[in-house]
Design a protein around this motif. Structure first.
Motif, mmCIF file in Angstrom:
data_model
loop_
_atom_site.group_PDB
_atom_site.id
_atom_site.type_symbol
_atom_site.label_atom_id
_atom_site.label_comp_id
_atom_site.label_asym_id
_atom_site.label_seq_id
_atom_site.Cartn_x
_atom_site.Cartn_y
_atom_site.Cartn_z
ATOM 1 N N PRO A 115 0.827 -1.220 0.000
ATOM 2 C CA PRO A 115 0.000 0.000 0.000
ATOM 3 C C PRO A 115 0.857 1.265 0.000
ATOM 4 O O PRO A 115 1.979 1.254 0.490
ATOM 5 N N SER A 132 0.699 4.320 1.782
ATOM 6 C CA SER A 132 -0.024 4.943 2.889
ATOM 7 C C SER A 132 0.883 5.045 4.108
ATOM 8 O O SER A 132 1.946 4.418 4.153
ATOM 9 N N MET A 133 0.424 5.833 5.104
ATOM 10 C CA MET A 133 1.155 5.923 6.377
ATOM 11 C C MET A 133 1.275 4.529 6.981
ATOM 12 O O MET A 133 0.323 3.744 6.907
ATOM 13 N N TRP A 134 2.400 4.233 7.585
ATOM 14 C CA TRP A 134 2.565 2.924 8.211
ATOM 15 C C TRP A 134 1.796 2.897 9.534
ATOM 16 O O TRP A 134 2.042 3.725 10.419
ATOM 17 N N GLU A 135 0.838 1.945 9.640
ATOM 18 C CA GLU A 135 -0.006 1.885 10.840
ATOM 19 C C GLU A 135 0.248 0.585 11.588
ATOM 20 O O GLU A 135 -0.660 -0.022 12.153
ATOM 21 N N PHE A 153 5.008 7.265 3.197
ATOM 22 C CA PHE A 153 3.986 6.364 2.619
ATOM 23 C C PHE A 153 4.528 5.044 2.060
ATOM 24 O O PHE A 153 3.762 4.257 1.516
ATOM 25 N N LYS A 205 -1.108 4.460 -7.600
ATOM 26 C CA LYS A 205 -0.839 4.839 -6.205
ATOM 27 C C LYS A 205 -0.597 6.336 -6.058
ATOM 28 O O LYS A 205 -1.047 6.946 -5.110
ATOM 29 N N VAL A 249 -1.746 12.101 -5.519
ATOM 30 C CA VAL A 249 -1.058 12.730 -4.379
ATOM 31 C C VAL A 249 0.224 13.472 -4.728
ATOM 32 O O VAL A 249 0.807 14.132 -3.869
ATOM 33 N N TYR A 284 4.221 15.756 -1.640
ATOM 34 C CA TYR A 284 2.930 15.055 -1.567
ATOM 35 C C TYR A 284 1.832 15.965 -1.043
ATOM 36 O O TYR A 284 2.073 16.783 -0.149
ATOM 37 N N TYR A 332 -0.938 16.212 1.287
ATOM 38 C CA TYR A 332 -1.398 15.459 2.461
ATOM 39 C C TYR A 332 -1.989 16.416 3.483
ATOM 40 O O TYR A 332 -1.347 17.393 3.865
#
Ligand code: NDP
Length: 282
Positions: free
Chosen positions: A119, A121-124, A173, A220, A224, A278, A280
């Protein structure tokens, strides 16, 4: 101005010192390309085919590989075979090398290019995904290299590693992806030294790419960032030339070289630029 002039001179020195490429040297060459069902890997397969090479391609989807192999034959490949394999599987990396060596009677080029989907995206905290991606994008490269090394040694062959600017310069991301590319650069950079010290016949080319216009990358980042994307077919050709001319490192597009050279000069400026590339909103 002085700094820019210095960077320009360094860049031109690298370009001029690059050995010239003889397309004829690839006629009949025995090549394995991974991640060749789509994107850059698919374009790499087509270029090798146009040069009259014998290609084995691999990825997970057999039906797509079959179509790519058929197109390779129509473009002029002396042979075009495919093998479906999942690089997250324990035994598939070895199995693919055995298949290529058996079918082609050896190996001149091993182009390691595949990546698992990840993905943007922010690492969660998805640790399992990070481990899995390390397996696909890094450990399978290490396994395939070890399995292929003897064949490459016998043929004075080339190992080509497709890496990224994100393997030299962390960016938001893409934490799991970026870490797999840093791992590749560290491992294969070290192996380059060791093979040179052992006077091995095998060359390793590490390819640093910027944003390339493949479908998976574009879907992806399209919404952005406005960073320009460069053509996959041209990236693929640069990768092939790097292997054929046994260059240790290549950069495509050219400014990825400048970026990797200058990124540590003024870290706060570099970080500012990266974070503002980006769109965001927290
Ligand atoms: P794509 O996502 O288009 O292609 C990835 C390939 O890997 C596909 O053929 C896919 O086929 C295969 N693959 C995915 N998962 C697995 C798996 N588990 N086992 C085996 N094969 C798998 O990638 P790109 O063409 O965009 O990128 C190619 C290379 O270039 C990568 O190394 C990437 O890091 C590098 N690069 C790309 C950039 C870009 O902007 N595009 C920028 C910098 C570097 P299938 O689904 O059939 O398995």
């Amino acid at each position: 101005k002085l700094i820019l002039a210095g960077v320009g001179v360094a860049f031109l020195a690298v370009r001029w010192s690059a050995p010239s490429f003889d397309a004829e040297s690839l006629r009949g060459a025995r090549v394995l390309v991974t991640g060749a069902s789509t994107g850059i890997g698919e374009q790499i397969a087509y270029h090798y085919a146009r040069f009259g090479a014998q290609v084995v391609i691999t990825a997970r989807r057999a039906n797509v590989l079959q179509q790519v192999a058929e197109k390779c034959l129509s473009l002029g490949a002396q042979k075009a075979l495919y093998i479906a394999a999942d690089m997250a599987d324990e035994s598939d990396p070895d199995r693919v090398i055995s298949f290529a060596v058996d079918q082609l009677g050896g190996l001149d080029y091993l182009v390691l290019n595949h990546i698992g989907p990840s993905p943007f995206s922010m690492w969660e905290g998805d640790v399992d995904h990070t481990k899995w991606l390390m397996k696909v994008n890094f450990f399978s490269y290490v396994e395939m290299t070890w399995k292929a090394l003897l064949s490459l040694e016998q043929s004075k062959g080339s190992l080509v590693i497709v890496s990224s600017l994100l393997g030299k310069m962390p960016s938001p991301f893409v934490a799991p992806y970026s870490s797999t590319k840093f791992a590749l650069n560290g491992f294969f950079g070290s192996l380059q030294h060791e093979l040179a010290m052992k006077k091995s016949n095998v060359s390793i080319s590490i390819c640093t790419l910027g944003l390339i216009d493949t479908e998976s990358a574009m879907e992806k980042v399209r919404s952005v960032t406005d960073v320009p994307a460069y053509p996959a077919t041209e990236a693929a050709l640069n990768i092939i030339i790097a292997g054929a001319t046994k260059q240790q490192e290549v950069f495509y597009p050219w400014f990825t070289y400048t970026a990797s050279l200058t990124k540590d000069w003024f870290p706060s400026v570099t970080n500012y630029v990266i974070r503002n590339t980006y769109k965001y909103m927290p």
